[in-house]
Design an enzyme around this catalytic site. Structure first.
Site, PDB file in Angstrom:
ATOM      1  N   ARG A  96      22.706  43.362  36.383  1.00 18.15           N
ATOM      2  CA  ARG A  96      23.467  44.186  35.454  1.00 18.15           C
ATOM      3  C   ARG A  96      22.586  45.369  35.062  1.00 18.15           C
ATOM      4  NH1 ARG A  96      27.279  41.886  36.962  1.00 18.15           N
ATOM      5  NH2 ARG A  96      28.855  40.747  35.773  1.00 18.15           N
ATOM      6  N   GLU A 132      28.342  52.449  33.859  1.00 20.05           N
ATOM      7  CA  GLU A 132      29.039  52.609  35.141  1.00 20.05           C
ATOM      8  C   GLU A 132      30.327  53.411  35.004  1.00 20.05           C
ATOM      9  OE1 GLU A 132      29.179  48.608  36.719  1.00 20.05           O
ATOM     10  OE2 GLU A 132      26.991  48.526  36.820  1.00 20.05           O
ATOM     11  N   HIS A 175      28.317  49.007  42.287  1.00 18.86           N
ATOM     12  CA  HIS A 175      28.560  47.617  41.843  1.00 18.86           C
ATOM     13  C   HIS A 175      29.414  46.854  42.868  1.00 18.86           C
ATOM     14  CE1 HIS A 175      28.732  45.006  37.960  1.00 18.86           C
ATOM     15  NE2 HIS A 175      28.801  44.242  39.043  1.00 18.86           N
TER      16      HIS A 175
HETATM   17  C1  GLV Z   1      29.842  40.811  39.592  1.00 18.55           C
HETATM   18  O1  GLV Z   1      29.096  41.590  39.080  1.00 18.55           O
HETATM   19  C2  GLV Z   1      30.083  39.505  39.074  1.00 18.55           C
HETATM   20  O2  GLV Z   1      29.642  39.205  37.956  1.00 18.55           O
HETATM   21  O3  GLV Z   1      30.742  38.713  39.767  1.00 18.55           O
END
Ligand code: GLV
Length: 321
Positions: free
Chosen positions: A236, A265, A292
């Protein structure tokens, strides 16, 4: 599973999911309403009818939202991270949480390896140069994973998945986790943070985001690494202090970074400081950015559903016993 005498178990899905989810839910006797386009402000009014909610990232799960969901029994987070759920709110309402790290961990492991190879072999830089008519081989001389020490912070589903993929590379792998963890891989050594800081040349982040982990990787933590570092973040954005990262890229403490996640983001909502940091990252030749997508593959799209429905089945079975 629901029996004929039970009232129907109804599930509301508010994010885009692979189409396999609806027949899978039907198979376990759950009536699903699929509203991927629903606006988040319209969700509260719908909630009273449902026992289950499936969410990916459309909205935060707060105590206030749950006040509109008197019948909610299960919250399914279609992915791994549960940082969009306020602390303690599910426990307070006795709502069972199911998530699906087993569904996208392979995707994350592969992506992390790919981003390390992209950095080491300057793949994006070479690609950009050729498109500009430049054929520069010496400038793109790379380095190898073999012989390096790779440090992992966070050794759960995602850290293990990356570690598993490093087995053929003749590198050292050190894994640090704040929780006691199992180590299924003989090529990986569990280590303290200090050991990682002494030895690692690559640092890959695999820790979940919690309030306690906010800016876990900051100036102080980075300054204690003995070797210049390559940094990979598929966890993250908020676990990494991006001001510290920019500073470390400037001083050479961090040699390069592959970032699949960012401090913010939503690119249209950046503060001037975030914009300035991002502009610096854009210009840096040894920074690779992806939107992401580490856990985002065709396979994980389906597997996340399979994992959620397996866990739901277990929940329904235990409830009926
Ligand atoms: C993606 O970032 C997830 O948490 O699955």
């Amino acid at each position: 599973m629901p029996t004929p005498t039970d009232s129907p178990f109804r599930c509301l899905i508010i994010d885009l999911m692979h189409e396999s989810l609806l027949p899978m839910l039907k198979e376990v006797g759950v009536e699903a309403t699929y509203l991927p386009e629903v606006k988040k402000e319209d969700v509260p009014a719908l909630l009273p009818e449902y026992q289950m909610l499936v969410v990916r990232s459309k909205m935060r799960i707060t105590a206030d939202l749950l006040n509109h969901a008197p019948n909610l029994k299960v919250l399914a987070r279609a992915g791994a991270g549960v940082d969009n759920i306020d602390d303690g709110v599910l426990e307070a309402r006795n709502v069972t949480l199911i998530n699906a790290p087993e569904g996208n961990r392979d995707a994350v492991g592969e992506h992390t390896l790919g981003s390390l190879l992209t950095l080491f072999r300057k793949i994006t830089q070479g690609d950009r140069q050729i498109r500009q008519g430049q054929w520069r081989r010496e400038d793109n001389r790379g380095e190898e994973i073999g012989g390096k020490t790779i440090g992992l912070i966070g050794y759960g589903h995602m850290g293990k998945s990356f570690a598993k993929r490093l087995v053929g590379f003749d590198c050292e792998v050190l894994a640090y986790d704040r929780q006691p963890v199992e180590n299924p891989f003989p090529h990986v050594q569990l280590a303290s943070l200090e050991e990682l800081q002494q030895q690692a040349q690559v640092l890959s982040l695999h820790l979940p985001y919690t309030k306690e982990n906010h800016h876990y990787i900051n100036n102080q933590v980075l300054s204690r690494f003995q070797h210049p570092l390559w940094l990979l973040n598929t966890a993250r954005g908020e676990v990494l202090d991006h001001a510290a990262l920019v500073e470390a890229l400037k001083t050479g403490k961090v040699r390069g970074a592959a970032l699949d996640v960012l401090e913010n983001e939503k690119l249209k909502t950046l503060t001037p400081e975030q914009q300035e940091r991002l502009s610096y990252l854009f210009e840096h030749p040894r920074v690779v950015l992806t939107p992401h997508i580490a856990g985002w593959t065709r396979e994980s799209y389906v597997r996340i559903n399979e994992v959620l429905v397996e866990k739901l089945k277990a929940y329904l079975t235990s409830r009926n016993n």
